[in-house]
Write an enzyme that holds these catalytic residues in place. Structure first.
Site, PDB file in Angstrom:
ATOM      1  N   HIS A  18    -101.649 -93.518 -11.834  1.00  0.00           N
ATOM      2  CA  HIS A  18    -102.236 -94.661 -12.548  1.00  0.00           C
ATOM      3  C   HIS A  18    -103.442 -95.211 -11.771  1.00  0.00           C
ATOM      4  O   HIS A  18    -103.289 -96.047 -10.873  1.00  0.00           O
ATOM      5  CB  HIS A  18    -101.178 -95.760 -12.750  1.00  0.00           C
ATOM      6  CG  HIS A  18    -101.632 -96.866 -13.656  1.00  0.00           C
ATOM      7  ND1 HIS A  18    -100.951 -97.244 -14.793  1.00  0.00           N
ATOM      8  CD2 HIS A  18    -102.701 -97.690 -13.597  1.00  0.00           C
ATOM      9  CE1 HIS A  18    -101.578 -98.231 -15.388  1.00  0.00           C
ATOM     10  NE2 HIS A  18    -102.658 -98.531 -14.666  1.00  0.00           N
ATOM     11  N   HIS A  20    -107.719 -96.180 -12.708  1.00  0.00           N
ATOM     12  CA  HIS A  20    -108.801 -96.222 -13.708  1.00  0.00           C
ATOM     13  C   HIS A  20    -110.100 -95.711 -13.074  1.00  0.00           C
ATOM     14  O   HIS A  20    -110.540 -96.247 -12.047  1.00  0.00           O
ATOM     15  CB  HIS A  20    -109.012 -97.651 -14.205  1.00  0.00           C
ATOM     16  CG  HIS A  20    -107.847 -98.195 -14.975  1.00  0.00           C
ATOM     17  ND1 HIS A  20    -107.850 -98.301 -16.348  1.00  0.00           N
ATOM     18  CD2 HIS A  20    -106.635 -98.644 -14.570  1.00  0.00           C
ATOM     19  CE1 HIS A  20    -106.689 -98.809 -16.758  1.00  0.00           C
ATOM     20  NE2 HIS A  20    -105.934 -99.026 -15.693  1.00  0.00           N
ATOM     21  N   HIS A 217     -99.912 -99.331 -21.092  1.00  0.00           N
ATOM     22  CA  HIS A 217     -99.860-100.529 -20.243  1.00  0.00           C
ATOM     23  C   HIS A 217     -98.947-101.537 -20.938  1.00  0.00           C
ATOM     24  O   HIS A 217     -99.273-102.004 -22.041  1.00  0.00           O
ATOM     25  CB  HIS A 217    -101.238-101.164 -20.128  1.00  0.00           C
ATOM     26  CG  HIS A 217    -102.141-100.534 -19.127  1.00  0.00           C
ATOM     27  ND1 HIS A 217    -102.746 -99.327 -19.324  1.00  0.00           N
ATOM     28  CD2 HIS A 217    -102.531-100.967 -17.889  1.00  0.00           C
ATOM     29  CE1 HIS A 217    -103.495 -99.044 -18.256  1.00  0.00           C
ATOM     30  NE2 HIS A 217    -103.376-100.020 -17.369  1.00  0.00           N
ATOM     31  N   GLU A 220     -97.011-105.709 -17.881  1.00  0.00           N
ATOM     32  CA  GLU A 220     -97.795-106.085 -16.700  1.00  0.00           C
ATOM     33  C   GLU A 220     -98.005-107.601 -16.790  1.00  0.00           C
ATOM     34  O   GLU A 220     -97.509-108.348 -15.956  1.00  0.00           O
ATOM     35  CB  GLU A 220     -99.143-105.340 -16.690  1.00  0.00           C
ATOM     36  CG  GLU A 220    -100.036-105.697 -15.515  1.00  0.00           C
ATOM     37  CD  GLU A 220    -101.448-105.087 -15.640  1.00  0.00           C
ATOM     38  OE1 GLU A 220    -101.880-104.791 -16.770  1.00  0.00           O
ATOM     39  OE2 GLU A 220    -102.116-104.955 -14.589  1.00  0.00           O
ATOM     40  N   HIS A 241     -97.295-100.088 -15.244  1.00  0.00           N
ATOM     41  CA  HIS A 241     -96.802-101.331 -14.616  1.00  0.00           C
ATOM     42  C   HIS A 241     -95.338-101.599 -15.000  1.00  0.00           C
ATOM     43  O   HIS A 241     -94.444-101.259 -14.261  1.00  0.00           O
ATOM     44  CB  HIS A 241     -97.706-102.526 -14.921  1.00  0.00           C
ATOM     45  CG  HIS A 241     -99.137-102.311 -14.534  1.00  0.00           C
ATOM     46  ND1 HIS A 241     -99.591-102.522 -13.260  1.00  0.00           N
ATOM     47  CD2 HIS A 241    -100.215-101.871 -15.242  1.00  0.00           C
ATOM     48  CE1 HIS A 241    -100.893-102.224 -13.196  1.00  0.00           C
ATOM     49  NE2 HIS A 241    -101.284-101.824 -14.385  1.00  0.00           N
ATOM     50  N   ASP A 299    -104.522 -98.388  -9.165  1.00  0.00           N
ATOM     51  CA  ASP A 299    -105.006 -99.041 -10.390  1.00  0.00           C
ATOM     52  C   ASP A 299    -106.541 -99.139 -10.427  1.00  0.00           C
ATOM     53  O   ASP A 299    -107.179 -98.401 -11.158  1.00  0.00           O
ATOM     54  CB  ASP A 299    -104.367-100.420 -10.543  1.00  0.00           C
ATOM     55  CG  ASP A 299    -104.332-100.903 -11.977  1.00  0.00           C
ATOM     56  OD1 ASP A 299    -104.614-100.105 -12.879  1.00  0.00           O
ATOM     57  OD2 ASP A 299    -103.997-102.091 -12.205  1.00  0.00           O
TER      58      ASP A 299
HETATM   59  O1  LIG Z   1    -104.385-103.311 -14.749  1.00  0.00           O
HETATM   60  C1  LIG Z   1    -104.934-103.156 -15.845  1.00  0.00           C
HETATM   61  N1  LIG Z   1    -104.315-103.561 -16.982  1.00  0.00           N
HETATM   62  C2  LIG Z   1    -104.870-103.423 -18.210  1.00  0.00           C
HETATM   63  N2  LIG Z   1    -106.075-102.888 -18.401  1.00  0.00           N
HETATM   64  C3  LIG Z   1    -106.749-102.479 -17.301  1.00  0.00           C
HETATM   65  C4  LIG Z   1    -106.222-102.583 -16.015  1.00  0.00           C
HETATM   66  N3  LIG Z   1    -107.125-102.067 -15.152  1.00  0.00           N
HETATM   67  C5  LIG Z   1    -108.182-101.675 -15.889  1.00  0.00           C
HETATM   68  N4  LIG Z   1    -107.957-101.927 -17.177  1.00  0.00           N
HETATM   69  C6  LIG Z   1    -108.853-101.683 -18.322  1.00  0.00           C
HETATM   70  C7  LIG Z   1    -110.298-101.977 -17.981  1.00  0.00           C
HETATM   71  C8  LIG Z   1    -110.964-100.662 -18.030  1.00  0.00           C
HETATM   72  O2  LIG Z   1    -112.291-100.736 -18.477  1.00  0.00           O
HETATM   73  C9  LIG Z   1    -110.106 -99.892 -19.023  1.00  0.00           C
HETATM   74  C10 LIG Z   1    -110.228 -98.403 -19.016  1.00  0.00           C
HETATM   75  O3  LIG Z   1    -110.117 -97.854 -17.753  1.00  0.00           O
HETATM   76  O4  LIG Z   1    -108.801-100.324 -18.679  1.00  0.00           O
END
Ligand SMILES: O=c1[nH]cnc2c1ncn2[C@H]1C[C@H](O)[C@@H](CO)O1
Length: 368
Positions: A18, A20, A217, A220, A241, A299
């Site tokens: 996990h 991004h 997701h 979280e 999460h 993350d």
């Molecule tokens: O921790 C997260 N929770 C929900 N969405 C997230 C998190 N970290 C990044 N993102 C979103 C923002 C990014 O632009 C998108 C795609 O990677 O996913």
């Protein structure tokens, strides 16, 4: 509470499931690309750029965290060279952290500037479509794999607030299934009220129909009902999460019995305000005690100014994780990866070898 030290705690091959891509860009690369493209930034050094992107203290609102992406996404989005470069550099960074297999996720739409409605980050219309983005990331990852001897696969994200993008996301997962894309995700703010979620559901139904692996997701920031929906409606095989699952003990028991995999991100969960900043009270403490199936992940390392070893050290220092538990969670991560069965088996065996564990150890034994 003292900050964890930077010393590497588990210096053995690791799996990360996990992370991004757009939250894992080098600050120096953002500056470099901005310079080439003539984009003005409020930073003139890598250090200043990092400072602009970093969340240092737990945010009060999740949207505050998401707003950090606005600082730099306009620099990278819509630029073919930059997109390929961030994917390549990502693989290099992960190899340096001792990761031997990574699943990296991103939204193709958020890096595009054509065939996307609305065009994100106030960009002018250009010539980079979501489809081009996937090809560029695939190229960068494949080049990185060759140069840094690690395996990198990708997961394409639907975004909670953009249900109209989701069908295209699943179509891209199908199109690039043989080219490194192993799954679909649903990211963004779980707590926002999206009137019509049916497009996400339809996309996930199509994913099930076509054998595309699914993570979501959930739990979280959102309540356990979001986790329940992820599992029951979207047929998620893993939960991104998932901390708030613990608030519904019936659901938690059910997911444990199902051997559901939780993609946990300790440092992230403190800074996004998802969990109590006191790590001794973290849901991972319960997951560990209950021998649940979970992974440890970064993350968004750019935004949390962190690296994978900080998550490991935190788990060790505040939650009592031992070397054996790190081995166990990595084996479970490999087994929960979205690789085809044969490749998954090879990966698991690679870990057994690296950890000097008997190759015949069964999954069930490993879970004990
Ligand atoms: O921790 C997260 N929770 C929900 N969405 C997230 C998190 N970290 C990044 N993102 C979103 C923002 C990014 O632009 C998108 C795609 O990677 O996913």
């Amino acid at each position: 509470m003292a900050e964890p030290s930077t010393e590497t705690i588990f210096n053995k091959p690791k799996i990360e499931l996990h992370v991004h891509l757009d939250g894992a860009i080098r600050a120096e690369t953002i500056l470099d690309v901005a310079k080439r493209r003539g984009i003005k930034l409020n930073a003139s050094s890598g250090k200043e750029m990092k400072h602009l992107c970093t969340v240092y203290q737990p945010v009060k609102m999740f949207a505050e965290f998401l707003a950090k992406f606005e600082e730099y996404m306009p620099v990278i989005a819509g630029d073919k060279e930059a997109i390929r470069r961030i994917a390549y550099e990502f693989v290099e960074d992960k190899s340096k952290e001792g990761v031997i297999y990574v699943e990296v996720r991103y939204s193709p739409h958020l890096l595009a500037n054509t065939d996307v409605e609305p065009i994100p980050w106030k960009q002018e219309k250009g010539d980079v479509s979501p489809d081009d983005v996937v090809q560029l990331v695939n190229q960068g990852l494949a080049e990185g794999e060759k140069d840094f001897n690690i395996k990198a696969r990708s997961i394409l994200c639907c975004m909670r607030h953009m249900p109209n993008w989701s069908m295209k996301v699943v179509e891209l997962c199908k199109k690039y299934k043989e080219d490194g894309v192993v799954g679909i995700d649903l990211a963004g703010d779980e707590t926002i009220n999206v009137r019509d979620q049916s497009c996400h559901r339809l996309a996930y139904e199509e994913a099930v129909r076509c054998g595309i692996h699914r993570t979501v997701h959930a739990g979280e920031m959102g309540p356990p009902s979001v986790v329940k929906e992820a599992v029951e409606v979207l047929k998620a095989e893993r939960i991104g999460h998932g901390y708030n699952t613990l608030k519904d003990q019936v659901l938690y028991k059910q997911l444990r019995e199902q051997n559901m995999h939780f993609e946990t991100c300790p440092i992230s969960s403190k800074l996004t305000g998802a969990c109590d900043p006191d790590f001794t009270k973290h849901p991972l403490v319960t997951f560990r005690k209950d021998k649940v199936n979970y992974s440890l992940n970064t993350d968004d390392p750019l935004i949390f100014n962190s690296q994978l070893h900080v998550d490991y050290r935190t788990a060790h220092e505040y939650m009592g994780f031992t070397e054996e538990e790190f081995k166990r969670l990595n084996i479970n991560s490999a087994k929960s990866s979205f690789l085809p069965e044969k490749e998954k088996k090879d990966l698991v065996n690679k870990l057994y070898e690296a950890y000097e564990m008997a190759m015949t150890l069964k999954f069930e034994q490993c879970l004990q």
